[in-house]
Design an enzyme around this catalytic site. Sequence first.
Site, PDB file in Angstrom:
ATOM      1  N   TYR A 140      12.652   9.381  -1.761  1.00 38.36           N
ATOM      2  CA  TYR A 140      11.225   9.029  -1.787  1.00 38.36           C
ATOM      3  C   TYR A 140      10.999   7.765  -2.615  1.00 38.36           C
ATOM      4  O   TYR A 140      10.292   6.842  -2.181  1.00 38.36           O
ATOM      5  CB  TYR A 140      10.462  10.209  -2.376  1.00 38.36           C
ATOM      6  CG  TYR A 140       8.955  10.051  -2.456  1.00 38.36           C
ATOM      7  CD1 TYR A 140       8.166  10.144  -1.308  1.00 38.36           C
ATOM      8  CD2 TYR A 140       8.327   9.836  -3.676  1.00 38.36           C
ATOM      9  CE1 TYR A 140       6.789  10.025  -1.390  1.00 38.36           C
ATOM     10  CE2 TYR A 140       6.950   9.723  -3.773  1.00 38.36           C
ATOM     11  CZ  TYR A 140       6.185   9.814  -2.621  1.00 38.36           C
ATOM     12  OH  TYR A 140       4.815   9.695  -2.705  1.00 38.36           O
ATOM     13  N   LYS A 185       9.513   4.104  -1.395  1.00 35.67           N
ATOM     14  CA  LYS A 185       8.307   3.494  -1.980  1.00 35.67           C
ATOM     15  C   LYS A 185       8.637   2.153  -2.629  1.00 35.67           C
ATOM     16  O   LYS A 185       7.833   1.222  -2.575  1.00 35.67           O
ATOM     17  CB  LYS A 185       7.670   4.461  -2.984  1.00 35.67           C
ATOM     18  CG  LYS A 185       7.175   5.778  -2.349  1.00 35.67           C
ATOM     19  CD  LYS A 185       6.145   5.534  -1.273  1.00 35.67           C
ATOM     20  CE  LYS A 185       5.460   6.828  -0.823  1.00 35.67           C
ATOM     21  NZ  LYS A 185       4.437   6.568   0.211  1.00 35.67           N
TER      22      LYS A 185
HETATM   23  P1  NAI Z   1      -0.532  14.799   2.159  1.00 33.84           P
HETATM   24  O1  NAI Z   1       0.738  15.497   2.381  1.00 33.84           O
HETATM   25  O2  NAI Z   1      -1.776  15.552   1.924  1.00 33.84           O
HETATM   26  O3  NAI Z   1      -0.811  13.774   3.341  1.00 33.84           O
HETATM   27  C1  NAI Z   1       0.195  13.011   3.941  1.00 33.84           C
HETATM   28  C2  NAI Z   1      -0.243  12.686   5.344  1.00 33.84           C
HETATM   29  O4  NAI Z   1       0.809  11.965   5.993  1.00 33.84           O
HETATM   30  C3  NAI Z   1      -0.481  13.962   6.138  1.00 33.84           C
HETATM   31  O5  NAI Z   1      -1.626  13.789   6.957  1.00 33.84           O
HETATM   32  C4  NAI Z   1       0.782  14.048   6.976  1.00 33.84           C
HETATM   33  O6  NAI Z   1       0.615  14.730   8.191  1.00 33.84           O
HETATM   34  C5  NAI Z   1       1.072  12.589   7.219  1.00 33.84           C
HETATM   35  N1  NAI Z   1       2.462  12.396   7.643  1.00 33.84           N
HETATM   36  C6  NAI Z   1       3.600  12.717   6.992  1.00 33.84           C
HETATM   37  N2  NAI Z   1       4.660  12.411   7.760  1.00 33.84           N
HETATM   38  C7  NAI Z   1       4.178  11.899   8.908  1.00 33.84           C
HETATM   39  C8  NAI Z   1       4.758  11.407  10.104  1.00 33.84           C
HETATM   40  N3  NAI Z   1       6.081  11.396  10.284  1.00 33.84           N
HETATM   41  N4  NAI Z   1       3.957  10.952  11.083  1.00 33.84           N
HETATM   42  C9  NAI Z   1       2.619  10.964  10.933  1.00 33.84           C
HETATM   43  N5  NAI Z   1       1.995  11.418   9.846  1.00 33.84           N
HETATM   44  C10 NAI Z   1       2.774  11.878   8.849  1.00 33.84           C
HETATM   45  O7  NAI Z   1      -0.240  13.817   0.941  1.00 33.84           O
HETATM   46  P2  NAI Z   1      -1.128  12.741   0.190  1.00 33.84           P
HETATM   47  O8  NAI Z   1      -1.012  13.059  -1.228  1.00 33.84           O
HETATM   48  O9  NAI Z   1      -2.450  12.576   0.796  1.00 33.84           O
HETATM   49  O10 NAI Z   1      -0.228  11.437   0.452  1.00 33.84           O
HETATM   50  C11 NAI Z   1      -0.701  10.257   1.076  1.00 33.84           C
HETATM   51  C12 NAI Z   1       0.198   9.102   0.669  1.00 33.84           C
HETATM   52  O11 NAI Z   1       0.074   8.900  -0.751  1.00 33.84           O
HETATM   53  C13 NAI Z   1       1.674   9.335   0.931  1.00 33.84           C
HETATM   54  O12 NAI Z   1       2.272   8.141   1.375  1.00 33.84           O
HETATM   55  C14 NAI Z   1       2.218   9.712  -0.435  1.00 33.84           C
HETATM   56  O13 NAI Z   1       3.576   9.400  -0.563  1.00 33.84           O
HETATM   57  C15 NAI Z   1       1.345   8.856  -1.316  1.00 33.84           C
HETATM   58  N6  NAI Z   1       1.288   9.309  -2.711  1.00 33.84           N
HETATM   59  C16 NAI Z   1       0.726  10.512  -3.048  1.00 33.84           C
HETATM   60  C17 NAI Z   1       0.679  10.918  -4.367  1.00 33.84           C
HETATM   61  C18 NAI Z   1       0.072  12.207  -4.818  1.00 33.84           C
HETATM   62  O14 NAI Z   1       0.157  12.499  -6.027  1.00 33.84           O
HETATM   63  N7  NAI Z   1      -0.552  12.990  -3.968  1.00 33.84           N
HETATM   64  C19 NAI Z   1       1.253  10.074  -5.431  1.00 33.84           C
HETATM   65  C20 NAI Z   1       1.799   8.839  -4.970  1.00 33.84           C
HETATM   66  C21 NAI Z   1       1.810   8.491  -3.651  1.00 33.84           C
END
Ligand code: NAI
Length: 246
Positions: free
Chosen positions: A154, A158
């Site tokens: 991961y 990033k």
């Molecule tokens: P989440 O798990 O709630 O949402 C992630 C979204 O990406 C979901 O809608 C999921 O279906 C979609 N997704 C994942 N793999 C996919 C694929 N192969 N094709 C299409 N859609 C896909 O997580 P969150 O927290 O909303 O994460 C959003 C972004 O923020 C991500 O890139 C994550 O790495 C990043 N992030 C989140 C943090 C946190 O603390 N929640 C911290 C740092 C970064």
Amino acid sequence: MLAIDLTGKVALVTGSTRGIGRAIAEALAKAGARVAVVGRDAAKAQAAAAEIAPDARGYGCDVADAAQVTALVEAVEKDFGQLDILVNNAGLTKDNLLLRLKDDDWQQVLDANLRGAFVAMRAATRGMMKRRFGRVINIASVVGLTGNKGQANYAASKAGLIGLTKSVAKELATRNVLCNVVAPGFIATDMTAAMTDEAKAATNAAIPMERMGQPADIAGAVAFLSSDLAAYITGQVLVVDGGMVM
Ligand code: NAI
């Protein structure tokens, strides 16, 4: 009055049916943009789009599949007539310590988090260059800057996003296509919901603001970088983490 006004703009946000992506789609729509809401499941994306705004549209796309990503960008450009703002937000974790990390867990995370963003940028920036306007915002993570035990795949994805963004920012700056990264810290979403209370307490203790962030905190940064207020900002990493990484 100083305001974020995205009227007339079209934005595509991957992974926008829930969590941070959903908040970004809502914020951009509220600022006046027409938004393409994207999820792995087309029906869910269409339902989310209908909730977000009457002129939003939903699309199904697995961002780990390069052909689907290219087809998604083409469909959005065809349906809306243009694409001005691309937010690569979709992402996933497959955590394990290095010695236990399977090739598959490495590949799945890199394919979705990094290659998906590369393919979307390659597809979307052609039209942006022609129109002399574009904003690309890639959602990375503070662990792309700091590394994290159990997250080699991961963190690599990033950190890769940061190098990708800076390189493309240099290539496209003269065409007014600006590319930046937002690096969230710990944000309350499904991704962090599984953390134990002890882990959450330890995390909060490491954050000067002593709390996790909300998806809207990230959406505000993305809306700013999408707007005219950020017209002279490119190739930057905006860390949104309550002061955790300075
Ligand atoms: P989440 O798990 O709630 O949402 C992630 C979204 O990406 C979901 O809608 C999921 O279906 C979609 N997704 C994942 N793999 C996919 C694929 N192969 N094709 C299409 N859609 C896909 O997580 P969150 O927290 O909303 O994460 C959003 C972004 O923020 C991500 O890139 C994550 O790495 C990043 N992030 C989140 C943090 C946190 O603390 N929640 C911290 C740092 C970064």
